[in-house]
Design a protein around this motif. Sequence first.
Motif, mmCIF file in Angstrom:
data_model
loop_
_atom_site.group_PDB
_atom_site.id
_atom_site.type_symbol
_atom_site.label_atom_id
_atom_site.label_comp_id
_atom_site.label_asym_id
_atom_site.label_seq_id
_atom_site.Cartn_x
_atom_site.Cartn_y
_atom_site.Cartn_z
ATOM 1 N N ASN A 47 38.692 50.663 37.688
ATOM 2 C CA ASN A 47 38.500 52.094 37.959
ATOM 3 C C ASN A 47 39.830 52.847 37.971
ATOM 4 O O ASN A 47 39.928 53.962 37.460
ATOM 5 C CB ASN A 47 37.750 52.302 39.280
ATOM 6 N N LYS A 48 40.845 52.213 38.555
ATOM 7 C CA LYS A 48 42.171 52.853 38.619
ATOM 8 C C LYS A 48 42.764 52.970 37.214
ATOM 9 O O LYS A 48 43.344 53.997 36.857
ATOM 10 C CB LYS A 48 43.082 52.053 39.546
ATOM 11 N N GLU A 49 42.601 51.921 36.397
ATOM 12 C CA GLU A 49 43.084 51.973 35.010
ATOM 13 C C GLU A 49 42.327 53.029 34.209
ATOM 14 O O GLU A 49 42.920 53.753 33.410
ATOM 15 C CB GLU A 49 42.936 50.600 34.351
ATOM 16 N N LYS A 50 41.035 53.131 34.447
ATOM 17 C CA LYS A 50 40.216 54.137 33.760
ATOM 18 C C LYS A 50 40.656 55.546 34.183
ATOM 19 O O LYS A 50 40.741 56.452 33.363
ATOM 20 C CB LYS A 50 38.743 53.915 34.083
ATOM 21 N N GLU A 51 40.940 55.697 35.463
ATOM 22 C CA GLU A 51 41.399 56.993 35.981
ATOM 23 C C GLU A 51 42.705 57.411 35.289
ATOM 24 O O GLU A 51 42.864 58.558 34.880
ATOM 25 C CB GLU A 51 41.602 56.906 37.495
ATOM 26 N N VAL A 58 34.763 43.110 43.719
ATOM 27 C CA VAL A 58 35.129 44.422 44.259
ATOM 28 C C VAL A 58 36.551 44.796 43.843
ATOM 29 O O VAL A 58 36.817 45.926 43.405
ATOM 30 C CB VAL A 58 34.969 44.455 45.798
ATOM 31 N N ARG A 59 37.468 43.854 43.966
ATOM 32 C CA ARG A 59 38.872 44.108 43.594
ATOM 33 C C ARG A 59 39.007 44.371 42.092
ATOM 34 O O ARG A 59 39.757 45.246 41.679
ATOM 35 C CB ARG A 59 39.759 42.932 43.985
ATOM 36 N N GLN A 60 38.316 43.597 41.283
ATOM 37 C CA GLN A 60 38.383 43.784 39.826
ATOM 38 C C GLN A 60 37.856 45.163 39.427
ATOM 39 O O GLN A 60 38.440 45.835 38.579
ATOM 40 C CB GLN A 60 37.582 42.690 39.107
ATOM 41 N N LYS A 78 48.540 43.069 40.875
ATOM 42 C CA LYS A 78 49.476 42.065 41.424
ATOM 43 C C LYS A 78 48.965 41.523 42.755
ATOM 44 O O LYS A 78 49.029 40.311 43.008
ATOM 45 C CB LYS A 78 50.865 42.675 41.590
ATOM 46 N N ASN A 79 48.474 42.419 43.610
ATOM 47 C CA ASN A 79 47.926 41.982 44.901
ATOM 48 C C ASN A 79 46.722 41.068 44.687
ATOM 49 O O ASN A 79 46.566 40.058 45.387
ATOM 50 C CB ASN A 79 47.538 43.173 45.770
ATOM 51 N N TYR A 80 45.909 41.438 43.735
ATOM 52 C CA TYR A 80 44.739 40.612 43.405
ATOM 53 C C TYR A 80 45.179 39.233 42.938
ATOM 54 O O TYR A 80 44.626 38.218 43.372
ATOM 55 C CB TYR A 80 43.912 41.315 42.328
ATOM 56 N N GLN A 81 46.178 39.181 42.049
ATOM 57 C CA GLN A 81 46.678 37.899 41.542
ATOM 58 C C GLN A 81 47.208 37.023 42.683
ATOM 59 O O GLN A 81 46.993 35.803 42.689
ATOM 60 C CB GLN A 81 47.795 38.115 40.509
ATOM 61 N N ASN A 82 47.887 37.644 43.627
ATOM 62 C CA ASN A 82 48.459 36.887 44.753
ATOM 63 C C ASN A 82 47.391 36.382 45.724
ATOM 64 O O ASN A 82 47.580 35.349 46.364
ATOM 65 C CB ASN A 82 49.468 37.744 45.516
ATOM 66 N N GLU A 83 46.288 37.105 45.831
ATOM 67 C CA GLU A 83 45.283 36.775 46.840
ATOM 68 C C GLU A 83 44.008 36.172 46.251
ATOM 69 O O GLU A 83 43.081 35.852 46.999
ATOM 70 C CB GLU A 83 44.935 38.048 47.621
ATOM 71 N N VAL A 84 43.940 36.004 44.952
ATOM 72 C CA VAL A 84 42.696 35.589 44.293
ATOM 73 C C VAL A 84 42.148 34.269 44.832
ATOM 74 O O VAL A 84 40.925 34.105 44.951
ATOM 75 C CB VAL A 84 42.857 35.553 42.757
ATOM 76 N N VAL A 85 42.999 33.339 45.184
ATOM 77 C CA VAL A 85 42.532 32.036 45.673
ATOM 78 C C VAL A 85 41.863 32.134 47.040
ATOM 79 O O VAL A 85 41.076 31.263 47.423
ATOM 80 C CB VAL A 85 43.682 30.996 45.713
ATOM 81 N N PHE A 86 42.183 33.203 47.789
ATOM 82 C CA PHE A 86 41.630 33.366 49.134
ATOM 83 C C PHE A 86 40.380 34.250 49.161
ATOM 84 O O PHE A 86 39.779 34.413 50.207
ATOM 85 C CB PHE A 86 42.679 33.980 50.073
ATOM 86 N N LEU A 87 40.014 34.814 48.039
ATOM 87 C CA LEU A 87 38.918 35.783 48.005
ATOM 88 C C LEU A 87 37.594 35.124 47.628
ATOM 89 O O LEU A 87 37.548 34.207 46.807
ATOM 90 C CB LEU A 87 39.214 36.893 46.985
ATOM 91 N N SER A 88 36.530 35.651 48.222
ATOM 92 C CA SER A 88 35.184 35.189 47.843
ATOM 93 C C SER A 88 34.824 35.821 46.494
ATOM 94 O O SER A 88 35.512 36.726 46.012
ATOM 95 C CB SER A 88 34.163 35.614 48.903
ATOM 96 N N GLN A 89 33.747 35.348 45.908
ATOM 97 C CA GLN A 89 33.305 35.870 44.606
ATOM 98 C C GLN A 89 33.034 37.374 44.701
ATOM 99 O O GLN A 89 33.382 38.124 43.804
ATOM 100 C CB GLN A 89 32.038 35.104 44.195
ATOM 101 N N GLU A 90 32.413 37.796 45.791
ATOM 102 C CA GLU A 90 32.096 39.216 45.980
ATOM 103 C C GLU A 90 33.377 40.037 46.121
ATOM 104 O O GLU A 90 33.499 41.119 45.549
ATOM 105 C CB GLU A 90 31.198 39.387 47.227
#
Length: 162
Positions: free
Chosen positions: A82-86, A75-77, A59-71
Amino acid sequence: MLAVVAMTANAQKFALVDMDYILKNIPAYERANEQLNQSSKKWQAEVEAISAEAQTLYKNYQNEVVFLSQEQKKVRQEAIMNKEKEASELKKKYFGPEGELFKKREALMTPIQEEIYNAVKEISDLRGYSLVLDRASDAGIIFGSPKIDISNEVLSKLGYSN
């Protein structure tokens, strides 16, 4: 020859047990079930907590995706995956075919089941039963005479009065 076969078939003795009834009357079984339920709830809460963390990250990623660089997106993805795999690995560890719940159930229930089996076997040997069926688990039994139900005798043999 036919008469001998017919007499042999009539000589076989059968009995029924009701495993649900027997198990409900064994306090150790109830305690074991309670332990399993408590462990299951605790482990499920752990899995759900990690899944919730993954959802929050997403959810945080979805809210901030427009402000994030490709890198930063990458990292967020990866963190989300990793958290889902855990969570998935933890669920498998606890609830999988060879998981902790299976091992704990086996450790708690096997001694009780063996004790019941030995009591049924002892009664069967004593009374000459060729076959003992579980009326609780066999849907093929439409009617079984209470006269051949040895459930109370099994409980008595195990030291539990009814």
